[in-house]
Write an enzyme that holds these catalytic residues in place. Structure first.
Site, PDB file in Angstrom:
ATOM      1  CE  LYS A  14     -82.228 -53.890 -61.305  1.00  7.91           C
ATOM      2  NZ  LYS A  14     -82.004 -55.244 -60.703  1.00  7.91           N
TER       3      LYS A  14
ATOM      4  N   GLY B  75     -84.527 -54.831 -56.650  1.00  8.87           N
ATOM      5  CA  GLY B  75     -85.704 -55.153 -57.440  1.00  8.87           C
ATOM      6  C   GLY B  75     -85.327 -55.825 -58.736  1.00  8.87           C
TER       7      GLY B  75
ATOM      8  N   GLY C 231     -85.344 -56.259 -63.003  1.00  5.41           N
ATOM      9  CA  GLY C 231     -85.174 -55.388 -64.150  1.00  5.41           C
ATOM     10  C   GLY C 231     -86.490 -54.900 -64.725  1.00  5.41           C
ATOM     11  N   PRO C 232     -87.460 -55.803 -64.988  1.00  3.83           N
ATOM     12  CG  PRO C 232     -88.424 -57.727 -65.880  1.00  3.83           C
ATOM     13  CD  PRO C 232     -87.328 -57.275 -64.964  1.00  3.83           C
TER      14      PRO C 232
ATOM     15  CB  VAL D 112     -86.561 -51.764 -59.673  1.00  2.00           C
ATOM     16  CG1 VAL D 112     -85.578 -50.669 -59.281  1.00  2.00           C
ATOM     17  CG2 VAL D 112     -87.523 -52.052 -58.524  1.00  2.00           C
ATOM     18  N   GLY D 113     -85.750 -51.721 -62.738  1.00  2.00           N
ATOM     19  CA  GLY D 113     -84.842 -51.251 -63.788  1.00  2.00           C
ATOM     20  C   GLY D 113     -85.551 -50.468 -64.865  1.00  2.00           C
TER      21      GLY D 113
ATOM     22  CD  GLU E 145     -69.271 -54.686 -69.398  1.00  2.00           C
ATOM     23  OE1 GLU E 145     -69.592 -55.683 -70.108  1.00  2.00           O
ATOM     24  OE2 GLU E 145     -69.043 -54.753 -68.186  1.00  2.00           O
TER      25      GLU E 145
ATOM     26  CB  CYS F  42     -69.293 -59.467 -70.297  1.00  2.00           C
ATOM     27  SG  CYS F  42     -68.476 -58.263 -69.249  1.00  2.00           S
TER      28      CYS F  42
ATOM     29  CD  GLU G 207     -72.106 -62.920 -72.965  1.00  2.00           C
ATOM     30  OE1 GLU G 207     -71.117 -62.352 -72.466  1.00  2.00           O
ATOM     31  OE2 GLU G 207     -73.217 -62.379 -73.054  1.00  2.00           O
TER      32      GLU G 207
END
Length: 476
Positions: free
Chosen positions: A172, A203, A205-206, A208-209, A247, A281, A381
């Protein structure tokens, strides 16, 4: 470069119509124009992809390692033939300057596949210890969830080792920057990856993830993204005790020692922080400088920041493109405002777009001086072109402040090698770079603390996708 299959998913070796009918626009952040639409999957779509991966696993994982390596070499060959397509796609979906898209973003996918192949050819896949045979074999069906900021870097770092380890997978990509992910699926198809071994569903995250992370037929989740999203992935995966490699975020320190060449060290730090528009990151976003030379450091940083060319990503002279989206632009603006409010010294940059820019999510390259480690811009961040410079009174104090963060992905030290090595050993980060070395794609990459767990790149990535089996009595 807009791939032809943006409204389809790649499942079981075919481009198929989604069961979901939801679509969203894909924006070019440099122009704010919608360049195409992408289909967003639902539970039924992800269930179909995972079922295909599960069905393919048994046959794929027993394919000899040499043949799996040969397949990844074919993937690399096809990837190279479409290299410019990847560069153009990432320049469009991310607003990456075209020379950066070619020399960093598309290159990252290429070099990680190359490094994984080399590591696989050198790896000892099984060996005997006494009468026990130690065997490394693929963990199973893997859910791969990748971010928008380094699309091909993260896709290659997951797909190549997973294929070589003997895993099957569902990818994904980020729905914000999906062009390069669809292109990569086209590459896998052309290279002849067997049906079901590699699958792609776009898709959110909420939707499909989350389904991928919780799915009982998934054996491992490899996730790259924010710490907030990473904790949600881990919580969803916990009931089925699947392996989770993460990560996550970072707030990396860059300690410039008193004996370093200050001008060169500061300029290199600004460049490192502002690369990819600060959307990395592991960016060195907290620069520690000796207090006695703080003002000098600010002058060097100001000059370096003001030499950055912000503008049209299609212009080869541009060195910084836009942030990925309005949401990210607003977040960065809010944190710049917070830095000003909390009393940091605004050296250059600041709020709003650069002078002369009236569209696109372009931020001003920003330097803050006189930052203390309790300020918001030193704790959170930012994920934008904002550098915080913190003065220190002793190297020991700089080390303590560098480690005073919930993150631990990367750190940087500038100065004579022996001194830098001594400091590096005391920093709580998964990767420490001394004197701005070249990118080492064979070094382990991953974080301490809330920056995640597991390691990527080359052989480290292969090991993360393997189970270790001990066959006791093998030699008796």
């Amino acid at each position: 470069m807009i791939p032809a299959n943006m409204l389809k998913f790649y499942i079981n070796g075919q481009w198929v119509e989604p069961q979901s009918k939801v679509r969203i626009g894909v924006e070019n952040p440099a122009t704010e124009e919608i360049v195409c639409e992408v289909a967003l999957g639902n539970q039924a779509d992800i269930d179909a992809a995972i079922a295909a991966a599960r069905a393919a696993f048994g046959a794929w994982t027993v394919v000899p390692v040499a043949e799996r390596i040969a397949l990844v070499k074919r993937v690399l060959e096809v990837y190279n033939s479409r290299y410019e397509d990847f560069a153009q796609a990432m320049s469009t979906e991310m607003g990456a300057p075209i020379e950066w898209a070619r020399g960093a973003q598309a290159w990252a996918g290429q070099v990680h596949i190359e490094s994984t192949i080399t590591a696989a050819e050198e790896m000892v896949w099984e060996y005997s210890r006494g009468t026990t045979r130690i065997v490394h074999e693929g963990i199973g069906v893997c859910a791969l969830i990748t971010p928008w900021n380094w699309p091909m870097n993260q896709i290659a770092c997951k797909v190549a080792p997973a294929l070589i380890a003997g895993c099957t997978m569902v990818l994904k990509p980020s729905e914000i920057a999906p062009l390069s992910g669809v292109l990569f699926a086209e590459v896998c198809h052309e290279a002849g990856v067997p049906a079901g071994v590699f699958n792609l569903v776009n898709g959110t995250g909420p939707e499909v993830g989350a389904r991928m992370s919780a799915h009982p037929e998934v054996d491992m989740v490899s996730f790259t993204g924010s710490t907030r999203a990473g904790t949600a992935v881990a919580a969803a995966a916990a009931p089925t005790v699947k392996r989770v490699a993460q990560e996550l975020g970072g707030k990396s320190a860059n300690i410039i020692l008193p004996s370093a060449d200050l001008a060169a060290a500061v300029a290199g730090g600004v460049e490192g922080c502002f690369g990819n528009t600060g959307q990395s990151c592991d960016a060195p976003t907290r620069m520690f400088v000796p207090r006695a030379r703080h003002d000098e450091a600010l002058a060097f940083a100001k000059a370096a920041a003001e030499a950055v060319v912000v503008g049209d990503p299609r212009d080869s002279a541009t060195t910084m493109g836009p942030l990925i989206s309005k949401a990210q632009f607003d977040k960065v603006q809010g944190l710049i405002a917070k830095g000003i409010e909390e009393g940091a010294t605004l050296v250059t940059g600041g709020l709003g777009r650069p002078v002369g820019v009236n569209r696109g999510w372009f931020a001003r390259p920003t330097i803050f001086g006189g930052v203390t480690n309790d300020m918001t811009i030193a704790r959170e961040e930012i994920f934008g072109p904002v550098l915080a410079i913190l003065p220190y009174d002793s190297v020991e104090g700089a080390i303590a402040a560098a480690n005073d963060t919930p993150y631990g992905l990367a750190a940087y030290v500038q100065g004579p090698v022996e001194e830098a090595r001594a400091v590096a050993r005391q920093l709580r980060a998964g990767q420490v770079s001394l004197n701005y070395p070249d990118w080492d794609t064979f070094a382990p990459f991953g974080g301490y603390k809330q920056s995640g767990n597991g390691r990527e790149y080359a052989g480290w990535g292969i090991h993360d996708f393997c189970e270790v089996k001990g066959i006791v009595g093998w030699g008796s």
